[in-house]
Design a protein around this motif. Sequence first.
Motif, PDB file in Angstrom:
ATOM      1  N   ALA A 134       0.826  -1.208   0.000  1.00 34.22           N
ATOM      2  CA  ALA A 134       0.000   0.000   0.000  1.00 34.22           C
ATOM      3  C   ALA A 134       0.860   1.257   0.000  1.00 34.22           C
ATOM      4  CB  ALA A 134      -0.953  -0.001   1.198  1.00 34.22           C
ATOM      5  N   VAL A 135       1.894   1.282   0.824  1.00 33.40           N
ATOM      6  CA  VAL A 135       2.760   2.467   0.893  1.00 33.40           C
ATOM      7  C   VAL A 135       3.469   2.683  -0.440  1.00 33.40           C
ATOM      8  CG1 VAL A 135       4.825   3.434   1.977  1.00 33.40           C
ATOM      9  CG2 VAL A 135       3.041   2.421   3.397  1.00 33.40           C
ATOM     10  N   VAL A 136       4.029   1.639  -1.004  1.00 29.60           N
ATOM     11  CA  VAL A 136       4.739   1.763  -2.284  1.00 29.60           C
ATOM     12  C   VAL A 136       3.775   2.188  -3.395  1.00 29.60           C
ATOM     13  CG1 VAL A 136       6.002   0.483  -4.063  1.00 29.60           C
ATOM     14  CG2 VAL A 136       6.623   0.204  -1.662  1.00 29.60           C
ATOM     15  N   ALA A 137       2.617   1.538  -3.478  1.00 28.68           N
ATOM     16  CA  ALA A 137       1.630   1.900  -4.503  1.00 28.68           C
ATOM     17  C   ALA A 137       1.176   3.346  -4.314  1.00 28.68           C
ATOM     18  CB  ALA A 137       0.436   0.951  -4.433  1.00 28.68           C
ATOM     19  N   GLY A 138       0.935   3.737  -3.065  1.00 30.66           N
ATOM     20  CA  GLY A 138       0.505   5.105  -2.792  1.00 30.66           C
ATOM     21  C   GLY A 138       1.543   6.130  -3.220  1.00 30.66           C
ATOM     22  N   PHE A 139       2.813   5.836  -2.985  1.00 28.72           N
ATOM     23  CA  PHE A 139       3.847   6.790  -3.392  1.00 28.72           C
ATOM     24  C   PHE A 139       4.027   6.831  -4.908  1.00 28.72           C
ATOM     25  CE2 PHE A 139       5.183   7.112   1.093  1.00 28.72           C
ATOM     26  CZ  PHE A 139       5.272   8.494   1.161  1.00 28.72           C
ATOM     27  N   PHE A 140       3.807   5.726  -5.592  1.00 26.21           N
ATOM     28  CA  PHE A 140       3.799   5.766  -7.059  1.00 26.21           C
ATOM     29  C   PHE A 140       2.648   6.635  -7.550  1.00 26.21           C
ATOM     30  CE2 PHE A 140       6.760   2.178  -7.203  1.00 26.21           C
ATOM     31  CZ  PHE A 140       7.534   2.525  -8.309  1.00 26.21           C
ATOM     32  N   MET A 141       1.478   6.485  -6.930  1.00 21.88           N
ATOM     33  CA  MET A 141       0.329   7.311  -7.293  1.00 21.88           C
ATOM     34  C   MET A 141       0.610   8.782  -6.984  1.00 21.88           C
ATOM     35  SD  MET A 141      -2.615   4.782  -5.755  1.00 21.88           S
ATOM     36  CE  MET A 141      -3.974   5.940  -5.920  1.00 21.88           C
ATOM     37  N   TYR A 142       1.274   9.038  -5.859  1.00 21.08           N
ATOM     38  CA  TYR A 142       1.624  10.403  -5.474  1.00 21.08           C
ATOM     39  C   TYR A 142       2.594  11.019  -6.484  1.00 21.08           C
ATOM     40  CZ  TYR A 142       3.378  14.295  -2.684  1.00 21.08           C
ATOM     41  OH  TYR A 142       3.739  15.545  -2.244  1.00 21.08           O
ATOM     42  N   ALA A 143       3.600  10.220  -6.905  1.00 23.73           N
ATOM     43  CA  ALA A 143       4.558  10.710  -7.898  1.00 23.73           C
ATOM     44  C   ALA A 143       3.850  11.057  -9.207  1.00 23.73           C
ATOM     45  CB  ALA A 143       5.648   9.672  -8.133  1.00 23.73           C
TER      46      ALA A 143
END
Length: 146
Positions: free
Chosen positions: A60-69
């Motif tokens: 979730a954290v990794v996916a969220g940061f990809f979405m944030y980027a």
Amino acid sequence: MDSNRKHLIRATVVIGIGLMAAVDEIVFHQLLAWHHFYDRSTPAVGLFTDGLLHAVELIAVVAGFFMYADARRRGPIDRNAAWGGFLLGAGGFQLFDGLVDHKLLRVHQVRYGVEDLWPYDLAWNLAGVALLIIGRALLRRSRRDA
């Protein structure tokens, strides 16, 4: 609400969920050893389910940061919207865990071996509600400023 703002809020909600799950798992499952994710079986099963929770929170954290980027690539970031989404995700996870996992499904309690559980439940759920209220206020401020 513009498309990038929605994308940003979705991204930060996912990050909030993942990071709050990480705080729960690290602090309450590992450091304090108050409970495991699933406590209705053997300690080995509890440890295994903690590992599964850790894997899901990391995804979730990794996916969220990809979405944030991706949201950053699309345009400027509204800090109030970002923090509001993060706190909504964190508070949502906390309240879901406190009501669904602890009370409805009874997969674990906040803490075992205490005479009165209700102060722990109350603090756990009120913390989630407080995060939700602050997150919602930041999103309102963001919308008003836009």
